[in-house]
Design a protein around this motif. Structure first.
Motif, PDB file in Angstrom:
ATOM      1  N   THR A  63      29.684  14.576  79.689  1.00  0.00           N
ATOM      2  CA  THR A  63      30.420  14.263  78.460  1.00  0.00           C
ATOM      3  C   THR A  63      29.472  13.800  77.366  1.00  0.00           C
ATOM      4  O   THR A  63      29.539  14.267  76.222  1.00  0.00           O
ATOM      5  N   ARG A  64      28.568  12.888  77.699  1.00  0.00           N
ATOM      6  CA  ARG A  64      27.633  12.396  76.685  1.00  0.00           C
ATOM      7  C   ARG A  64      26.635  13.472  76.281  1.00  0.00           C
ATOM      8  O   ARG A  64      26.220  13.532  75.118  1.00  0.00           O
ATOM      9  N   ALA A  65      26.259  14.317  77.216  1.00  0.00           N
ATOM     10  CA  ALA A  65      25.387  15.434  76.860  1.00  0.00           C
ATOM     11  C   ALA A  65      26.112  16.385  75.925  1.00  0.00           C
ATOM     12  O   ALA A  65      25.541  16.883  74.947  1.00  0.00           O
ATOM     13  N   GLY A  66      27.382  16.657  76.219  1.00  0.00           N
ATOM     14  CA  GLY A  66      28.163  17.528  75.345  1.00  0.00           C
ATOM     15  C   GLY A  66      28.368  16.952  73.965  1.00  0.00           C
ATOM     16  O   GLY A  66      28.522  17.697  72.992  1.00  0.00           O
ATOM     17  N   MET A  67      28.362  15.636  73.854  1.00  0.00           N
ATOM     18  CA  MET A  67      28.534  15.005  72.545  1.00  0.00           C
ATOM     19  C   MET A  67      27.403  15.349  71.589  1.00  0.00           C
ATOM     20  O   MET A  67      27.581  15.342  70.371  1.00  0.00           O
ATOM     21  N   LEU A  68      26.221  15.646  72.122  1.00  0.00           N
ATOM     22  CA  LEU A  68      25.108  16.024  71.246  1.00  0.00           C
ATOM     23  C   LEU A  68      25.423  17.313  70.494  1.00  0.00           C
ATOM     24  O   LEU A  68      25.107  17.445  69.307  1.00  0.00           O
ATOM     25  N   ALA A  69      26.044  18.264  71.179  1.00  0.00           N
ATOM     26  CA  ALA A  69      26.439  19.512  70.521  1.00  0.00           C
ATOM     27  C   ALA A  69      27.686  19.308  69.664  1.00  0.00           C
ATOM     28  O   ALA A  69      27.789  19.849  68.560  1.00  0.00           O
ATOM     29  N   ALA A  70      28.643  18.518  70.169  1.00  0.00           N
ATOM     30  CA  ALA A  70      29.878  18.303  69.423  1.00  0.00           C
ATOM     31  C   ALA A  70      29.615  17.567  68.112  1.00  0.00           C
ATOM     32  O   ALA A  70      30.235  17.866  67.087  1.00  0.00           O
ATOM     33  N   SER A  71      28.702  16.613  68.125  1.00  0.00           N
ATOM     34  CA  SER A  71      28.395  15.872  66.903  1.00  0.00           C
ATOM     35  C   SER A  71      27.797  16.795  65.847  1.00  0.00           C
ATOM     36  O   SER A  71      28.082  16.669  64.655  1.00  0.00           O
ATOM     37  N   PHE A  72      26.976  17.736  66.296  1.00  0.00           N
ATOM     38  CA  PHE A  72      26.390  18.711  65.381  1.00  0.00           C
ATOM     39  C   PHE A  72      27.498  19.518  64.709  1.00  0.00           C
ATOM     40  O   PHE A  72      27.520  19.669  63.484  1.00  0.00           O
ATOM     41  N   ALA A  73      28.429  20.044  65.514  1.00  0.00           N
ATOM     42  CA  ALA A  73      29.503  20.875  64.973  1.00  0.00           C
ATOM     43  C   ALA A  73      30.386  20.087  64.013  1.00  0.00           C
ATOM     44  O   ALA A  73      30.783  20.580  62.956  1.00  0.00           O
ATOM     45  N   PHE A  74      30.691  18.833  64.381  1.00  0.00           N
ATOM     46  CA  PHE A  74      31.571  18.018  63.549  1.00  0.00           C
ATOM     47  C   PHE A  74      30.949  17.745  62.185  1.00  0.00           C
ATOM     48  O   PHE A  74      31.576  17.947  61.146  1.00  0.00           O
ATOM     49  N   LEU A  75      29.702  17.291  62.170  1.00  0.00           N
ATOM     50  CA  LEU A  75      29.067  16.981  60.889  1.00  0.00           C
ATOM     51  C   LEU A  75      28.815  18.248  60.086  1.00  0.00           C
ATOM     52  O   LEU A  75      28.946  18.254  58.854  1.00  0.00           O
ATOM     53  N   TYR A  76      28.467  19.321  60.761  1.00  0.00           N
ATOM     54  CA  TYR A  76      28.238  20.608  60.102  1.00  0.00           C
ATOM     55  C   TYR A  76      29.479  21.032  59.326  1.00  0.00           C
ATOM     56  O   TYR A  76      29.407  21.442  58.168  1.00  0.00           O
ATOM     57  N   ALA A  77      30.642  20.916  59.963  1.00  0.00           N
ATOM     58  CA  ALA A  77      31.897  21.288  59.300  1.00  0.00           C
ATOM     59  C   ALA A  77      32.263  20.299  58.205  1.00  0.00           C
ATOM     60  O   ALA A  77      32.725  20.681  57.128  1.00  0.00           O
ATOM     61  N   MET A  78      32.046  19.013  58.456  1.00  0.00           N
ATOM     62  CA  MET A  78      32.443  17.985  57.507  1.00  0.00           C
ATOM     63  C   MET A  78      31.648  18.070  56.200  1.00  0.00           C
ATOM     64  O   MET A  78      32.173  17.797  55.114  1.00  0.00           O
ATOM     65  N   CYS A  79      30.385  18.459  56.282  1.00  0.00           N
ATOM     66  CA  CYS A  79      29.515  18.480  55.110  1.00  0.00           C
ATOM     67  C   CYS A  79      29.522  19.816  54.374  1.00  0.00           C
ATOM     68  O   CYS A  79      28.926  19.925  53.298  1.00  0.00           O
ATOM     69  N   ALA A  80      30.172  20.821  54.931  1.00  0.00           N
ATOM     70  CA  ALA A  80      30.073  22.168  54.365  1.00  0.00           C
ATOM     71  C   ALA A  80      30.609  22.246  52.946  1.00  0.00           C
ATOM     72  O   ALA A  80      29.994  22.868  52.070  1.00  0.00           O
ATOM     73  N   VAL A  81      31.757  21.628  52.680  1.00  0.00           N
ATOM     74  CA  VAL A  81      32.349  21.721  51.337  1.00  0.00           C
ATOM     75  C   VAL A  81      31.543  20.947  50.301  1.00  0.00           C
ATOM     76  O   VAL A  81      31.179  21.506  49.257  1.00  0.00           O
ATOM     77  N   PRO A  82      31.233  19.659  50.514  1.00  0.00           N
ATOM     78  CA  PRO A  82      30.457  18.961  49.481  1.00  0.00           C
ATOM     79  C   PRO A  82      29.081  19.571  49.237  1.00  0.00           C
ATOM     80  O   PRO A  82      28.628  19.653  48.081  1.00  0.00           O
ATOM     81  N   LEU A  83      28.414  20.034  50.287  1.00  0.00           N
ATOM     82  CA  LEU A  83      27.098  20.645  50.095  1.00  0.00           C
ATOM     83  C   LEU A  83      27.229  22.040  49.484  1.00  0.00           C
ATOM     84  O   LEU A  83      26.347  22.486  48.755  1.00  0.00           O
ATOM     85  N   GLY A  84      28.341  22.720  49.775  1.00  0.00           N
ATOM     86  CA  GLY A  84      28.598  23.996  49.109  1.00  0.00           C
ATOM     87  C   GLY A  84      28.806  23.811  47.617  1.00  0.00           C
ATOM     88  O   GLY A  84      28.376  24.636  46.805  1.00  0.00           O
ATOM     89  N   ARG A  85      29.448  22.717  47.249  1.00  0.00           N
ATOM     90  CA  ARG A  85      29.646  22.425  45.822  1.00  0.00           C
ATOM     91  C   ARG A  85      28.319  22.144  45.129  1.00  0.00           C
ATOM     92  O   ARG A  85      28.113  22.514  43.971  1.00  0.00           O
ATOM     93  N   LEU A  86      27.394  21.498  45.832  1.00  0.00           N
ATOM     94  CA  LEU A  86      26.079  21.258  45.236  1.00  0.00           C
ATOM     95  C   LEU A  86      25.391  22.574  44.904  1.00  0.00           C
ATOM     96  O   LEU A  86      24.707  22.691  43.880  1.00  0.00           O
ATOM     97  N   ALA A  87      25.581  23.573  45.767  1.00  0.00           N
ATOM     98  CA  ALA A  87      24.964  24.879  45.528  1.00  0.00           C
ATOM     99  C   ALA A  87      25.559  25.574  44.312  1.00  0.00           C
ATOM    100  O   ALA A  87      24.913  26.450  43.718  1.00  0.00           O
ATOM    101  N   ASP A  88      26.782  25.209  43.938  1.00  0.00           N
ATOM    102  CA  ASP A  88      27.408  25.789  42.753  1.00  0.00           C
ATOM    103  C   ASP A  88      27.003  25.064  41.467  1.00  0.00           C
ATOM    104  O   ASP A  88      27.258  25.568  40.371  1.00  0.00           O
TER     105      ASP A  88
END
Length: 445
Positions: A63-88
């Motif tokens: 479970t804790r090992a899987g959290m390393l991958a899950a945390s990546f996916a969660f933050l990746y999705a969470m930051c996509a919109v604000p960082l996409g706006r920076l690119a605009d």
């Protein structure tokens, strides 16, 4: 007011642009973007090769090992919109350089982590850098290549990313075996700093909308709410978003379970799985991305949305392709079918990416790519593996863990039928919208 209407006529106007030669500026920018994309996916997927050693050193549960991958996916999705706006809003050349430097430093820092939580924080920093890179790079490519040629440019980018993903699995295992996972993180992370620096110095920032008609180019900056409202009214983009999210299940969701499937059902060793499946995975994705870009470019010569037809047939063919992978009694045939399935899974990527970029105005392209990233990461890296895991546990109680995983993966293949249907709807929406002279809702923001 930022006009969100009457851009279909602009697409007809720029269909002459494929006759223009690719400029030296565009070629240099694409070369750096592709090199960074390869490093992006190396740094993203290398954790899979290091995970057994990391679990042993830190005495982690699954479970804790899987959290390393899950945390990546969660933050990746969470930051996509604000960082996409920076690119605009801001120079994409700077964003590309800075985000690449960030994920490179963060990857190297993972090798210095003395505790699990420091490693966890390092992976989050990697996700933050990589989430900011793609919207800026896709937006820049759209201003360097005309609409019909965007398919090819984005296909080359997809092939570079696939090559990086394969290297992340194969090279990561080799380096970890020779030098240990800590030194391997340093070796893989540090070269990105040099490329990030050169990219910041040598890439030239193109004018927004330079390859589109004058009707698409506006100087006014829309608010986030207004921009999201326009995208919500863009039927072409919405159907592409659904198609992309469902398709991500192939190369992000199912793929994460295939090594376990080959170990449990085909009884292959981890060493064989790493080499054979890692090579198969990368070759299939690389060929699919590149050839898909070439095919999409040819299809787009008549109409920029004709390339979306690739998304229909390829997603439907993934169902029988993965059934061969999952039900073949021969490991060699299963691996060959894996290569074919990876190829089909990425054959329509250039068409989807270029279709989304062509369907929206220049100052919405970073945000649009950010939303595509949310769909792909939430379904592919997030919900996909979790759904398969839940189904596998449910089946395992009656048929055992090996067959349980096979049944779980087989039951989840219906998502590709949904991807094929939504791809057809995107294609039809693009054709109809251009006939009517509108690609997005006629409201202005």
């Amino acid at each position: 007011m930022f006009a969100g209407a009457s851009i279909g006529r602009g697409i007809f106007a720029v269909n002459d642009l494929p006759t223009q030669p690719v400029t030296r500026t565009a070629a240099i920018a694409l070369a750096f973007i592709c090199a960074l994309a390869a490093l992006n996916f190396i740094d993203r997927l290398v954790l899979a090769a290091f995970l057994p050693a990391i679990k042993h050193e830190f005495s982690l549960t699954d479970t804790r090992a899987g959290m390393l991958a899950a945390s990546f996916a969660f933050l990746y999705a969470m930051c996509a919109v604000p960082l996409g706006r920076l690119a605009d809003k801001y120079p994409r050349r700077v964003i590309i350089s800075l985000t690449a430097a960030l994920w490179s430093v963060a990857t190297a820092a993972c090798g210095l982590a003395g505790t699990y939580w420091l490693l966890f924080a390092g992976r989050i920093a990697v996700a933050l850098g990589e989430a900011g890179y793609l919207p800026a790079s896709f937006s820049m490519i759209s201003d360097l290549f005309p609409p019909a040629r965007r398919n090819f440019a984005l296909g080359v980018l997809g092939a570079a990313a696939a090559a990086g993903g394969a290297l992340g699995i194969v090279l990561g295992g080799a380096l970890a075996g020779a030098y240990g996972w800590r030194m391997a993180f340093l070796i893989i992370g540090l070269p990105g700093l040099a490329i990030a620096f050169l990219a910041g110095r040598l890439i030239r920032e193109p004018e927004r909308g330079a390859m589109d008609s004058a009707d698409l180019t506006r100087k006014e900056e829309p608010s986030l709410a207004s921009a999201l409202g326009v995208l919500a009214g863009n039927r072409v983009f919405l159907w592409i978003l659904l198609t992309s999210a469902c398709n991500a299940y192939c190369h992000l969701g199912i793929v994460q379970w295939l090594p376990s499937y080959f170990a449990r059902t085909q009884h292959l060793s981890l060493a064989v799985i790493g080499t054979a499946f890692g090579s198969t995975f990368g070759l299939g994705l690389g060929l699919g991305g590149f050839i898909g870009g070439v095919l999409a470019t040819r299809l787009a010569r008549r109409h920029v949305f004709d390339s979306l037809r690739l998304c229909i047939i390829t997603n439907l063919l993934l169902v029988p392709g993965f059934l061969v992978v999952l039900w073949s009694p021969d490991a060699g045939l299963a691996l060959a079918a894996s290569l074919a399935s990876m190829f089909l899974g990425t054959l329509g990527h250039a068409a989807m990416s270029a279709g989304a970029q062509n369907a929206v105005a220049p100052r919405l392209r970073g945000l649009a790519q950010g939303l595509l990233m949310i769909g792909a990461s939430s379904v592919g890296m997030g919900a996909g593996p979790l759904i398969v895991g839940v189904l596998s546990d449910a089946f395992a109680g009656t048929v055992g863990p090996a067959r349980g995983l096979r049944y779980a993966l087989s039951a989840s293949l219906g998502i590709f039928v949904l991807a094929g249907v939504s791809g057809w709807r995107a294609y039809r929406a693009g054709k109809v919208s251009c006939v009517r002279g509108l690609l997005v809702a006629p409201s202005a923001i």
